[in-house]
Design a protein around this motif. Sequence first.
Motif, PDB file in Angstrom:
ATOM      1  N   UNK A  93      28.511 -18.141 -59.393  1.00 58.08           N
ATOM      2  CA  UNK A  93      29.523 -16.975 -59.572  1.00 58.08           C
ATOM      3  C   UNK A  93      30.796 -17.387 -59.087  1.00 58.08           C
ATOM      4  N   UNK A  94      30.613 -17.848 -57.843  1.00 54.69           N
ATOM      5  CA  UNK A  94      31.967 -18.385 -57.107  1.00 54.69           C
ATOM      6  C   UNK A  94      32.608 -19.422 -57.689  1.00 54.69           C
ATOM      7  N   UNK A  95      31.935 -20.519 -58.195  1.00 56.73           N
ATOM      8  CA  UNK A  95      32.413 -21.448 -58.904  1.00 56.73           C
ATOM      9  C   UNK A  95      33.217 -20.927 -60.340  1.00 56.73           C
ATOM     10  N   UNK A  96      32.689 -20.133 -60.859  1.00 55.63           N
ATOM     11  CA  UNK A  96      33.276 -19.571 -62.194  1.00 55.63           C
ATOM     12  C   UNK A  96      34.566 -18.764 -61.787  1.00 55.63           C
ATOM     13  N   UNK A  97      34.708 -17.955 -60.738  1.00 58.32           N
ATOM     14  CA  UNK A  97      35.746 -17.346 -60.174  1.00 58.32           C
ATOM     15  C   UNK A  97      36.866 -18.310 -59.770  1.00 58.32           C
ATOM     16  N   UNK A  98      36.451 -19.462 -59.269  1.00 56.82           N
ATOM     17  CA  UNK A  98      37.523 -20.404 -59.028  1.00 56.82           C
ATOM     18  C   UNK A  98      38.186 -21.115 -59.948  1.00 56.82           C
TER      19      UNK A  98
END
Length: 169
Positions: A102-107
């Motif tokens: 999810x953090x990767x998607x947000x980045x």
Amino acid sequence: MLTWYFTSVFLHIVSAMVWVGGLMFFAIVMVPMLRDKEFQGLAPKIVMWAGLRFRFWGWVCLFSLLTTGLTNLFARGYTWSNLFSREMYDGHFGHTLFIKLNLVGLVFFLSAIHDFWIGPKATKLWSENPDDPKVKQFRKAASWFGRVNLLLSLLIVFCAIMLLRGSPW
């Protein structure tokens, strides 16, 4: 298979180093340098050149991280169906992986907004009319997007460590 996996892990780590290192370089070196009065006239050109250069390599790194990250998961025995299964995200490993993904998607999302809208708009306005009130607004927004991306990227690294070494809590 082992050579391919090690190569993928190596590329994953190097891509993370370049991505996070580039963000840290901007925050620690470029931004303070550009605030110096000595560079005031050149600052928009420096930002444009460095931003375009880092944007290219940053996206190469982000896509490399996505590709090698999936490769590393698959090499460890996970499949596409696992990624879309609720059971995959149970337990420490799954929960941490869920947060990391999810953090990767947000980045990716924030980088796209910064790199293709806010950053170019800020630089263009700054080059054309440095005294325009919108310049400060867009530059501040671009700066905050960069800071948030750096923080999120460091959290992703922390999650990666937790995936391999377990939770510190």
